[in-house]
Design an enzyme around this catalytic site. Structure first.
Site, PDB file in Angstrom:
ATOM      1  CG  ASP A  57      -2.187   0.828   0.966  1.00 14.20           C
ATOM      2  OD1 ASP A  57      -2.075   2.051   0.710  1.00 14.20           O
ATOM      3  OD2 ASP A  57      -3.284   0.255   1.021  1.00 14.20           O
ATOM      4  CB  SER A  65     -16.431  -2.456  -9.652  1.00 13.54           C
ATOM      5  OG  SER A  65     -17.483  -1.659  -9.126  1.00 13.54           O
ATOM      6  CE  LYS A  85     -11.961  -1.981  -9.635  1.00 14.77           C
ATOM      7  NZ  LYS A  85     -10.784  -2.669  -9.034  1.00 14.77           N
ATOM      8  CB  ALA A 110     -13.594   2.064 -18.672  1.00 13.49           C
ATOM      9  CB  ALA A 149     -19.001   1.061   4.171  1.00 18.61           C
ATOM     10  CE1 TYR A 173     -13.089   1.340  -8.753  1.00 13.28           C
ATOM     11  CE2 TYR A 173     -15.437   0.960  -9.043  1.00 13.28           C
ATOM     12  CZ  TYR A 173     -14.254   0.686  -8.392  1.00 13.28           C
ATOM     13  OH  TYR A 173     -14.234  -0.238  -7.375  1.00 13.28           O
TER      14      TYR A 173
END
Length: 299
Positions: A39, A149, A166, A164, A195, A162
């Site tokens: 990360d 997604s 995914k 496109a 969340a 986003y």
């Protein structure tokens, strides 16, 4: 019930400093895996989020190392894999989870907002997976999970970039599953819902309480286990609901004899049958789609 174990397995989890990725990393470590926690983020206290997860794993008696490289470059992806090799000697599992959002309606979206999202989600999946697959191929074993997604599968307002990216990830999986099948590398994709810090403010409070990041972990844990024999599948999940999703084609309608021209009016007159998804089914590779039509002359 016999527990799934990752003893003597090495896992890389990108975007593992918080949210869904953190839950994956903790569960893998708890089940015996050595984990590379990747990360680039920092917490409110400016401490690196990857370090905090590594500390949490080590306090619980597990093995982990932090990686701060970006997934969006080949150099970064290679270094993430090198981190696993340098510390643990191999790579058995890769979870492509790193992600960002740059939401804006299509007509107002900037080139930079488009490029940033594509770079992390789509290019990032390539940059980390390619060097990892080279190691898995040599070892004759691997488990890879991509992250898609429902925003790409079904659409979501303000997320053209986003969505496109995914859907592109699903395209990578569909090809890579074929290219690696002989090497006992199983590749699947999940479309999780949770969340998290990345989705803060995107869900009403009553919904956010139900879609906890940890509820996505069991599916990914199973897909990355030696027991899983499936490859090339897409699973959607949210708040304890798990289901397979798939690109499917209906039976359709054959028009003409592969010799004469086909007129637009024929499409119009048979459009209801063409667009019907009755008895639709998925296909293992693009070549199978031709089974829907008549064999070509001479075949």
């Amino acid at each position: 019930m016999e527990s799934i174990s990752f003893e003597n397995r090495v896992a890389i989890v990108t975007g593992a400093g918080e949210g869904i990725g953190r839950e994956y990393a903790l569960d893998f470590a708890n089940r015996g895996a050595c984990v590379v926690v990747n990360d680039i983020g920092h917490g409110p206290d400016q401490c690196r989020t990857a370090d905090r997860v590594v500390d949490e794993i080590k306090r619980a008696g597990g093995q982990a190392v932090a990686s701060f490289d970006s997934v969006a470059t080949m150099a970064g992806g290679q270094h993430i894999v090198d981190t696993a090799m340098d510390h643990f000697g191999k790579v058995d599992i890769l979870i492509n989870n790193a992600g960002i959002l740059r939401d804006r309606t299509f007509m107002k979206m900037t080139e930079q907002e488009w490029d940033d999202v594509i770079a992390v989600h789509l290019k990032g999946a390539f940059c980390v997976t390619q060097p990892a697959v080279k190691i898995m191929k040599e070892n004759g074993y691997g488990r890879i999970v991509f992250t898609a997604s429902s925003s790409g599968m079904y659409g979501n307002f303000g997320q053209a970039n986003y969505g496109a990216a995914k859907m592109g990830v699903i395209g990578i999986m569909n090809t890579l599953k074929l290219e690696t099948a002989r090497y006992n590398i199983k590749i699947n994709t999940v479309a999780p819902n949770a969340a998290t810090g990345m989705t803060q403010g995107a869900f009403p409070d009553e919904v956010a309480k139900r879609i906890k990041p940890a509820f996505n972990t069991p599916m990914v844990t199973f897909l990355c286990s030696e027991e899983n024999r499936e490859s090339g599948m897409l699973f959607t999940m949210s708040a304890g609901w798990f289901a397979r999703s798939a690109m499917v084609s209906g039976k359709g309608r054959c028009i003409g004899d592969t010799k004469r021209p086909i007129r637009a009016e024929e499409i119009r007159d048979q459009f209801d049958q063409i667009k019907s998804l009755e008895n639709a089914r998925p296909y293992e590779h693009c070549g199978e789609i031709y089974s829907l039509g008549r064999p070509l002359t001479g075949r």
